[in-house]
Write a protein that holds these residues in place. Structure first.
Motif, PDB file in Angstrom:
ATOM      1  N   GLU A 189       0.838  -1.199   0.000  1.00 18.93           N
ATOM      2  CA  GLU A 189       0.000   0.000   0.000  1.00 18.93           C
ATOM      3  C   GLU A 189       0.876   1.253   0.000  1.00 18.93           C
ATOM      4  OE1 GLU A 189      -2.317  -0.641   3.489  1.00 18.93           O
ATOM      5  OE2 GLU A 189      -3.958  -1.520   2.348  1.00 18.93           O
ATOM      6  N   GLU A 190       1.903   1.231   0.863  1.00 16.49           N
ATOM      7  CA  GLU A 190       2.764   2.412   0.953  1.00 16.49           C
ATOM      8  C   GLU A 190       3.466   2.678  -0.377  1.00 16.49           C
ATOM      9  OE1 GLU A 190       4.996   1.402   4.433  1.00 16.49           O
ATOM     10  OE2 GLU A 190       3.144   1.605   5.595  1.00 16.49           O
ATOM     11  N   ALA A 191       3.901   1.587  -0.997  1.00 11.51           N
ATOM     12  CA  ALA A 191       4.574   1.753  -2.289  1.00 11.51           C
ATOM     13  C   ALA A 191       3.641   2.410  -3.301  1.00 11.51           C
ATOM     14  CB  ALA A 191       5.031   0.390  -2.802  1.00 11.51           C
ATOM     15  N   ALA A 192       2.402   1.920  -3.356  1.00 10.14           N
ATOM     16  CA  ALA A 192       1.435   2.475  -4.301  1.00 10.14           C
ATOM     17  C   ALA A 192       1.210   3.955  -4.041  1.00 10.14           C
ATOM     18  CB  ALA A 192       0.122   1.709  -4.209  1.00 10.14           C
ATOM     19  N   LEU A 193       1.101   4.315  -2.751  1.00  7.72           N
ATOM     20  CA  LEU A 193       0.878   5.721  -2.424  1.00  7.72           C
ATOM     21  C   LEU A 193       2.088   6.572  -2.806  1.00  7.72           C
ATOM     22  CD1 LEU A 193      -0.926   5.504   1.030  1.00  7.72           C
ATOM     23  CD2 LEU A 193      -1.911   6.193  -1.150  1.00  7.72           C
ATOM     24  N   ASP A 194       3.288   6.016  -2.545  1.00  8.19           N
ATOM     25  CA  ASP A 194       4.513   6.751  -2.887  1.00  8.19           C
ATOM     26  C   ASP A 194       4.597   7.005  -4.388  1.00  8.19           C
ATOM     27  OD1 ASP A 194       5.245   6.909  -0.330  1.00  8.19           O
ATOM     28  OD2 ASP A 194       6.697   5.253  -0.383  1.00  8.19           O
ATOM     29  N   LEU A 195       4.080   6.041  -5.148  1.00  9.28           N
ATOM     30  CA  LEU A 195       4.132   6.183  -6.597  1.00  9.28           C
ATOM     31  C   LEU A 195       3.026   7.086  -7.126  1.00  9.28           C
ATOM     32  CD1 LEU A 195       5.079   2.531  -7.538  1.00  9.28           C
ATOM     33  CD2 LEU A 195       6.510   4.566  -7.747  1.00  9.28           C
ATOM     34  N   GLY A 196       2.247   7.655  -6.215  1.00  8.56           N
ATOM     35  CA  GLY A 196       1.271   8.667  -6.631  1.00  8.56           C
ATOM     36  C   GLY A 196      -0.136   8.184  -6.823  1.00  8.56           C
ATOM     37  N   ALA A 197      -0.434   6.934  -6.380  1.00  5.66           N
ATOM     38  CA  ALA A 197      -1.808   6.458  -6.505  1.00  5.66           C
ATOM     39  C   ALA A 197      -2.703   7.213  -5.527  1.00  5.66           C
ATOM     40  CB  ALA A 197      -1.869   4.959  -6.212  1.00  5.66           C
ATOM     41  N   SER A 198      -3.941   7.505  -5.962  1.00  4.72           N
ATOM     42  CA  SER A 198      -4.881   8.132  -5.032  1.00  4.72           C
ATOM     43  C   SER A 198      -5.390   7.052  -4.077  1.00  4.72           C
ATOM     44  CB  SER A 198      -6.046   8.744  -5.800  1.00  4.72           C
ATOM     45  OG  SER A 198      -6.891   7.709  -6.252  1.00  4.72           O
ATOM     46  N   PRO A 199      -5.822   7.438  -2.851  1.00  8.30           N
ATOM     47  CA  PRO A 199      -6.306   6.431  -1.890  1.00  8.30           C
ATOM     48  C   PRO A 199      -7.428   5.584  -2.469  1.00  8.30           C
ATOM     49  CG  PRO A 199      -6.036   8.549  -0.808  1.00  8.30           C
ATOM     50  CD  PRO A 199      -5.801   8.781  -2.265  1.00  8.30           C
ATOM     51  N   PHE A 200      -8.326   6.211  -3.237  1.00 12.65           N
ATOM     52  CA  PHE A 200      -9.440   5.465  -3.791  1.00 12.65           C
ATOM     53  C   PHE A 200      -8.960   4.437  -4.805  1.00 12.65           C
ATOM     54  CE2 PHE A 200     -13.083   4.837  -6.620  1.00 12.65           C
ATOM     55  CZ  PHE A 200     -14.006   4.445  -5.677  1.00 12.65           C
ATOM     56  N   LEU A 228      -6.008   3.132  -4.851  1.00 17.90           N
ATOM     57  CA  LEU A 228      -5.304   2.107  -4.071  1.00 17.90           C
ATOM     58  C   LEU A 228      -6.289   1.061  -3.557  1.00 17.90           C
ATOM     59  CD1 LEU A 228      -2.816   1.089  -2.384  1.00 17.90           C
ATOM     60  CD2 LEU A 228      -3.662   2.565  -0.581  1.00 17.90           C
ATOM     61  N   PHE A 229      -7.411   1.531  -3.008  1.00 14.75           N
ATOM     62  CA  PHE A 229      -8.387   0.597  -2.458  1.00 14.75           C
ATOM     63  C   PHE A 229      -8.964  -0.280  -3.565  1.00 14.75           C
ATOM     64  CE2 PHE A 229     -12.659  -0.656  -1.144  1.00 14.75           C
ATOM     65  CZ  PHE A 229     -12.359  -1.280   0.045  1.00 14.75           C
ATOM     66  N   ARG A 230      -9.263   0.344  -4.700  1.00  9.80           N
ATOM     67  CA  ARG A 230      -9.918  -0.388  -5.786  1.00  9.80           C
ATOM     68  C   ARG A 230      -8.965  -1.393  -6.437  1.00  9.80           C
ATOM     69  NH1 ARG A 230     -11.508   0.689 -11.139  1.00  9.80           N
ATOM     70  NH2 ARG A 230     -10.096   2.451 -11.208  1.00  9.80           N
ATOM     71  N   ARG A 231      -7.685  -1.015  -6.559  1.00  5.17           N
ATOM     72  CA  ARG A 231      -6.766  -1.869  -7.325  1.00  5.17           C
ATOM     73  C   ARG A 231      -5.867  -2.751  -6.470  1.00  5.17           C
ATOM     74  NH1 ARG A 231      -6.696  -0.341 -12.742  1.00  5.17           N
ATOM     75  NH2 ARG A 231      -5.502  -2.245 -13.011  1.00  5.17           N
ATOM     76  N   VAL A 232      -5.701  -2.420  -5.190  1.00  4.27           N
ATOM     77  CA  VAL A 232      -4.806  -3.239  -4.355  1.00  4.27           C
ATOM     78  C   VAL A 232      -5.563  -3.917  -3.224  1.00  4.27           C
ATOM     79  CG1 VAL A 232      -2.754  -3.264  -2.904  1.00  4.27           C
ATOM     80  CG2 VAL A 232      -2.849  -1.749  -4.901  1.00  4.27           C
ATOM     81  N   THR A 233      -6.173  -3.114  -2.349  1.00  3.65           N
ATOM     82  CA  THR A 233      -6.771  -3.693  -1.147  1.00  3.65           C
ATOM     83  C   THR A 233      -7.972  -4.573  -1.481  1.00  3.65           C
ATOM     84  OG1 THR A 233      -6.163  -1.612  -0.125  1.00  3.65           O
ATOM     85  CG2 THR A 233      -7.466  -3.115   1.191  1.00  3.65           C
ATOM     86  N   TYR A 246      -6.678   5.219   3.114  1.00  4.08           N
ATOM     87  CA  TYR A 246      -7.941   5.078   2.399  1.00  4.08           C
ATOM     88  C   TYR A 246      -8.521   6.409   1.929  1.00  4.08           C
ATOM     89  CZ  TYR A 246      -7.622   0.356   4.196  1.00  4.08           C
ATOM     90  OH  TYR A 246      -7.198  -0.894   4.483  1.00  4.08           O
ATOM     91  N   GLY A 247      -7.940   7.539   2.373  1.00  4.13           N
ATOM     92  CA  GLY A 247      -8.483   8.840   1.974  1.00  4.13           C
ATOM     93  C   GLY A 247      -9.735   9.173   2.768  1.00  4.13           C
ATOM     94  N   TRP A 248     -10.090  10.470   2.794  1.00  2.00           N
ATOM     95  CA  TRP A 248     -11.223  10.808   3.669  1.00  2.00           C
ATOM     96  C   TRP A 248     -12.578  10.321   3.184  1.00  2.00           C
ATOM     97  CZ3 TRP A 248     -15.186  13.788   1.956  1.00  2.00           C
ATOM     98  CH2 TRP A 248     -14.939  14.601   0.854  1.00  2.00           C
TER      99      TRP A 248
END
Lengths: 264, 375
Positions: A168-179, A181-186, B8-10
């Motif tokens: 997850e951290e890697a994805a965020l570091d690479l500029g993925a939006s939280p949404f 990230l959730f849709r494609r990883v979690t 997860y964002g807000w």
């Protein structure tokens, strides 16, 4: 040498005991299934009249039973997604939150599993009566969701705990939006757990009796109707239904076990 | 919380939090709170206010009938046809001025009585509103018979739990630690099938055993102790023992699987090591296996007790009305037959309290924490 002998005797005793235990568990079920193929009514295995399959088509003529079966599905259609969604949300919060308050939240959220089903049903109808909603399918959906949601929560939590957080951290570091990230990883990572818990939620909803009978008022589901018929009269039609239930359970259990073995 | 927002964002975090908040408030906490609140309001079915409310109902109905008669005549409707509900020939022709005056007089009298009762009702309601509405009378008002039913239900649930524990520990031990891989799979499936079969079907299956012409009586007849011809057979449904047997049968597997699941995580080498060091079998159980299995045993006991004490299905189907009602059946009647929801809520909360006490008792005995339970 002597020690080995006593151990063997212990194992022999244990084998006899477990054999008897399994027999105890299966004997009533086997008797019930046999009686479904006997033309005698009330169903019996001891006074055998004639081998027959006649009780099975009779099931289709039971209009009330079929109506109740439809109610069971109507309830499950709402309970399954609601339970999975609530369970998923709670699992995510509980995994990522820390501190004493989390333990309290956790205790509150698993408490419905440890509460007698009838108490959940009663609390639900008392609550909704305040808002003028009478006991019906709707209250049953609410009452069932209350405790069924705890099961997806535990299943999804177990999987979340095995998640590699670096991903997850890697994805965020690479500029993925939280949404994103959730849709494609979690979510893909959690998907097997979500499907398992949906299946479990369906079974729990479909088979539930004690909560349902206290919250459904004058309506019925398959289980409340079986219970009502089983108390009123003892008819082989219910035995035929029992044969179907046991057969389906055996098939699912075998498929599940074999798949688990195959995965190993 | 910060971690949640970061990952997860807000929008998602808010959504998940809202879901959990809904679950907690609408489904878990508030309904329980409402149930407890209701159980603390005592409804006196014999007091003056209840009587007034009932009397008012009757008076309003009388007044309505008389007013209808005044407008339409006692036995006629507006089209002048004879009302088939009324007997006798008191047709419109006989409904003169005198009758009309008499009816008007009666309506006025009824109105006066209604007015006076309404005033009294209003006063009583005001007094009641000023009084503290809560009391524990629903809890203390339990009759001796109901208290005995509760005791019996709890005692049966305890016996069921003990029998299940005694029977399931060896079974779980055999499956988890004394079987090769193939045997474990076979045994596991053999236990899983009856566990997964619908609860009602498992209960219903016992009717084949306990029926008048069921397995037990047939065996007795074959052995010569009974006879179908002269009706010298035993009506098994009359004995509370039947409920006990079926309770054990229905809920015993809820003991096996928690114990098995924790026992299976025990490293068999630990058992081997203890044996190599000379420990006897009972000592291995007492010092190695049981301490490791404690959380599973605790969960098994809690689930079995809770299910047995709260079971409506087993007594409902098995007693067939031939035994005094079980505690869960009493609660059901309070809601769906005599409709005293206040008392029913009190009984239901009593059952819940007993289960909570049992949970804390078990956690204290086995020294496990809540977090260890649900795994």
């Amino acid at each position: 040498m002597k020690a080995v002998e006593t151990m063997d005797r212990g194992d022999a005793l244990l084998n006899i005991f477990i054999g008897m235990f399994v027999m105890f568990m299966f004997l009533p079920l086997i008797l019930m299934m046999l009686a479904a193929f006997n033309s005698a009514s009330p169903p019996s295995v001891t006074s055998w009249e004639e081998l027959t399959l006649a009780w099975f088509p009779r099931l289709l003529a039971e209009d009330r039973l079929i109506g109740c079966l439809q109610n069971s599905f109507r309830i499950a259609v709402f309970v399954v997604p609601a339970s999975v969604l609530l369970g998923l949300s709670a699992a995510i919060l509980l995994t990522r939150l820390e501190g004493q308050a989390t333990n309290l939240l956790y205790a509150c959220l698993i408490s419905p599993m440890l509460t007698p089903g009838i108490v959940l049903g009663i609390a639900t109808i008392v609550f909704w009566r305040h808002f003028g909603v009478g006991a019906d399918l709707y209250t049953t959906i609410m009452a069932q969701t209350t405790f069924i949601a705890s099961f997806p929560m535990l299943i999804i939590m177990a999987r979340l705990q095995r998640q590699d957080r670096a991903q997850e951290e890697a994805a965020l570091d690479l500029g993925a939006s939280p949404f994103f990230l959730f849709r494609r990883v979690t979510f893909p990572f959690l998907l097997p757990a979500i499907l398992t818990s949906a299946a479990l939620a369906f079974l729990l909803s479909f088979e539930n009796y004690n909560t349902t009978v206290f919250s459904i008022g004058g309506s019925c589901t398959l289980t409340t109707e079986i219970a009502a018929q089983a108390r009123r009269a003892h008819t082989p039609v219910i035995n035929a239904l029992g044969v179907i239930f046991v057969t389906v359970t055996v098939i699912f259990s075998l498929v599940y076990t074999l798949r688990k073995q195959w995965e190993k | 919380m910060k971690q949640l927002f970061e990952i997860y964002g807000w929008p998602l975090t808010t959504f998940f939090s809202a879901c959990v908040a809904l679950w907690l408030t609408i489904l878990i906490v508030t309904p329980q709170f409402f149930m407890i609140e209701l159980s603390l309001r005592f409804e006196d079915r014999g007091d003056r206010l209840t009587k007034i409310v009932n009397d008012l109902d009757v008076l309003y109905r009388d007044k309505g009938t008389k007013e209808y008669d005044l407008v339409n005549g006692p036995a006629c409707n507006t089209t002048g046809m004879v009302n088939p509900m009324m007997t006798g020939d008191s047709s419109c022709a006989q409904f003169g001025e005198e009758d009309k005056l008499r009816l008007e007089q009666q309506v006025r009298e009824l109105e006066d009585r209604i007015q006076s009762l309404l005033v009294e009702e209003q006063n009583l309601k005001e007094i009641k509103a000023q009084q503290f509405p809560y009391s524990v009378r629903n809890y203390t008002a339990m009759t001796g018979l109901h208290a005995w039913t509760l005791t019996k239900t709890v005692a049966f649930a305890l016996i069921v739990t003990l029998i299940a524990l005694a029977a399931c520990y060896p079974v779980a031990y055999a499956v988890a630690l004394r079987s090769g891989p193939v045997k474990t799979v076979i045994l596991f499936t053999a236990l899983f099938v009856p566990y997964a079969v619908n609860e009602l079907m498992r209960i219903y299956a016992w009717l084949t055993v306990f029926d008048l012409h069921g397995l037990l009586n047939t065996l007795l007849v074959i052995a010569g102790f009974a006879s179908f011809a002269s009706d010298e057979v035993i009506i098994w449904y009359r004995f509370p023992g039947t409920v006990l047997v079926v309770l054990v049968y229905t809920y015993i597997l809820f003991m096996v699987f928690p114990i098995y699941n924790t026992m299976a995580t025990l490293d068999p080498n630990q058992v081997e090591a203890a044996r190599d060091l000379g420990a006897k079998t009972w000592r291995i159980h007492w010092r190695v296996i049981i301490p490791h299995t404690k959380p599973g045993i605790a969960v098994g006991c809690i689930m079995t007790f809770m299910l047995a004490a709260g079971s409506f299905s087993v007594p409902y189907i098995i007693t067939r009305g031939l035994q005094p009602k079980w505690f869960t059946q009493l609660i059901y009647d309070k809601f769906y037959e005599s409709s005293n929801w206040n008392l029913g809520s009190a009984y239901s909360f009593t059952l819940l309290l007993i289960c909570i006490l049992f949970i804390f008792g078990v956690m204290a005995i086995f020294g496990v924490k809540l977090r260890q339970l649900a795994r």
